[in-house]
Design an enzyme around this catalytic site. Structure first.
Site, short mmCIF file in Angstrom:
data_model
loop_
_atom_site.label_atom_id
_atom_site.label_comp_id
_atom_site.label_asym_id
_atom_site.label_seq_id
_atom_site.Cartn_x
_atom_site.Cartn_y
_atom_site.Cartn_z
CE LYS A 178 35.34 41.64 25.90
NZ LYS A 178 36.44 41.50 24.88
CD GLU A 253 27.65 28.63 21.22
OE1 GLU A 253 28.06 27.49 21.56
OE2 GLU A 253 28.26 29.36 20.44
CB CYS A 287 31.57 26.38 19.22
SG CYS A 287 30.10 27.06 18.42
CD GLU A 391 35.80 24.15 22.45
OE1 GLU A 391 34.95 24.30 21.57
OE2 GLU A 391 35.88 24.87 23.46
#
Length: 487
Positions: A178, A253, A287, A391
């Site tokens: 997906k 992750e 990331c 973040e």
């Protein structure tokens, strides 16, 4: 809603066939703000069909030799490479990244992912021990697990999707993937090549849709024993909760708040351009991007002056323009979120030295409604600020001073994340020493984003669970068995 232009309409890929959907989601071109694509809004029914197809395909696919699977992966790599420019154009339009980044990073890496795992699957070994006094020999064997659920993010769409599909099918699993509903086009394009590459029906199934519907249905499905996810820490928590009753194997992750540490003996001629790239490449939507820069006080003023001057040279604009350095952010909502961090920093007394709210952004007429933002550098920000703790995932980086090695290690580690870090120094002993003490799954010294896919990739703390790479992915996508023979 009504659309004045003909839109690209995607379909799910299940059991080797494209399957129309009964409902769709609008997908936007980030550089124009216009709807240009319709993506299936899949749910339990579509996931059920995809899992059934994958389950039925598993016995034949898993019985193929590693060499047979390797040849198919290499063929798929060749086909994507043949269409590299078409894939790059689609990725740039769908995600907002520059055409140059898609052309030189995203699509070549997707090709390399298939070739890398096509090779590595041929070279794994198993363990064997002997207990002579007992007349026994022990050895291990590995076998594919079954149907793997793969959920990939919007920032590096085909790059990270193939990073999951390649090892999963190389090991003999079948998959239901997906992709993000915001960046689904290149996954759909890849599906068109699967049959020509020799991938049997049902081995790779792609279901498009949101995480809340399609993603959750996949995570909760009892016949999907593996989930590999790349995305936010918040979503990973829900995946963990939903998969726990089934005791699923997870590879997560997740996010990062990555520090760069610049000591006073760093080579700034190398450090500054690399740190600009590590802060702002792909609009800061990686990331592994640097969002906290710690500079030793003796060179802080010089570094800041040079860094800001170079950041001001970066050009944001139409992603198809080969001269721009940054394209558009993924969505209007994400752009507003990133901008809100800059406003919060200003409210806390920090100084915005360039970029958002400081410099004017000139855009071509056709891009006026796109989601663009200039590289933004913030100074005089406190370590406890949300800009130093959370973040941001955009073209925003904070630069602060430090005095001692001990101090900067403690400050670099003072966040909940632990994905990546960079250290800049000409002192070999220091870079080894600091790298050992940083709570990061990856540490680069005097470079950034230099990757050997043989070695583990992944983070500590809230940055994830598990590792990916030649050996680590092989171990995740296979079940190990110990066999004892008494003679």
């Amino acid at each position: 809603m009504a659309h004045s232009k003909a839109l690209l309409v995607l379909e799910n890929f299940i059991d080797g066939k494209f399957v129309p959907s009964s409902s769709y989601i609008d997908s936007y071109n980030p550089s124009t703000g216009d709807v240009y694509c319709r993506v299936p809004d899949s749910g339990k029914e579509e996931v059920e069909a995809a899992v059934k197809a994958a389950k039925n395909a598993f016995p034949i696919w898993s019985s193929k030799s590693p060499l047979e699977r390797s040849q198919i992966l290499n063929k798929l790599a060749d086909l994507i490479e043949h269409d590299l420019e078409a894939f790059a154009q689609a990725e740039s339009k769908d995600q907002g990244k520059t055409i140059m980044f898609a052309r030189t990073v995203d699509i070549p890496r997707a090709v390399h992912n298939f070739r890398f795992f096509a090779s590595s699957i041929l070279h794994h070994t198993t363990e064997c021990t002997e207990m002579a006094s007992m007349g026994c020999v022990h050895y291990t064997s590995r076998a594919p697990v079954g149907v793997a659920g793969l959920i990939s993010p919007w920032n590096l769409p085909l790059y990270l999707l193939t990073w999951k599909i390649a090892p999963a099918i190389a090991c003999g699993n079948t998959v239901v993937a997906k992709p993000s509903e915001m960046t689904s086009v290149t996954a759909w394009m890849m599906c068109k090549l699967l049959e020509k590459a020799g991938v049997p029906h049902g081995v790779v199934n792609v279901v498009f849709g949101t995480g809340a519907k399609a993603g959750e249905a996949l995570v909760c499905h009892p016949d999907v024993p593996l989930i590999s996810f790349t995305g936010s820490t918040l979503t990973a928590r829900r995946i963990t909760e939903k998969s726990a009753p089934h005791c699923k194997r997870l590879s997560l992750e997740l996010g990062g708040k990555n520090p760069a540490i610049v000591f006073d003996d760093a080579d700034l001629t190398q450090c500054i351009p690399t740190t600009l790239r590590s802060s702002f490449a792909n609009q800061g939507e990686i990331c592994l991007c640097t969002s906290r820069i710690f500079v030793q006080r003796g060179i802080y003023s010089e570094f800041l002056k040079r860094f800001v001057a170079e950041a001001k040279k970066w050009k944001a604009g139409n992603p198809s323009d080969p001269t721009v350095d940054m394209g558009a952010l993924i969505s209007k909502e994400h752009l507003e979120k990133v901008r809100s961090y800059v406003k919060k920093a200003q409210a806390e007394g920090a100084r915005v030295l360039c970029g958002e709210g400081v410099d004017s952004l000139a855009l071509p007429t056709g891009n006026q409604k796109g989601y663009f933002m200039l590289p933004t550098v913030i100074a005089e920000v406190k370590d406890e600020s949300c800009c130093m703790q959370e973040e941001i995932f955009g073209p925003v980086t904070c630069v602060v001073a430090f005095d001692t090695e001990e101090e900067v290690i403690e400050r670099a580690n003072s966040v909940k994340y632990g994905l990546a870090a960079t250290v800049w120094s000409s002192n070999v002993g220091r870079v080894h020493r600091v790298a050992q003490r940083l709570q990061s799954g990856l540490v680069w010294t005097n470079c950034w984003l230099v990757r050997d896919l043989n070695l583990p990739f992944g983070g500590m703390k809230a940055s994830g669970i598990g590792r990916e790479g030649a050996k680590d992915s092989y171990e995740f996508f296979t079940e190990v068995k110990t066999i004892t023979i008494k003679h």
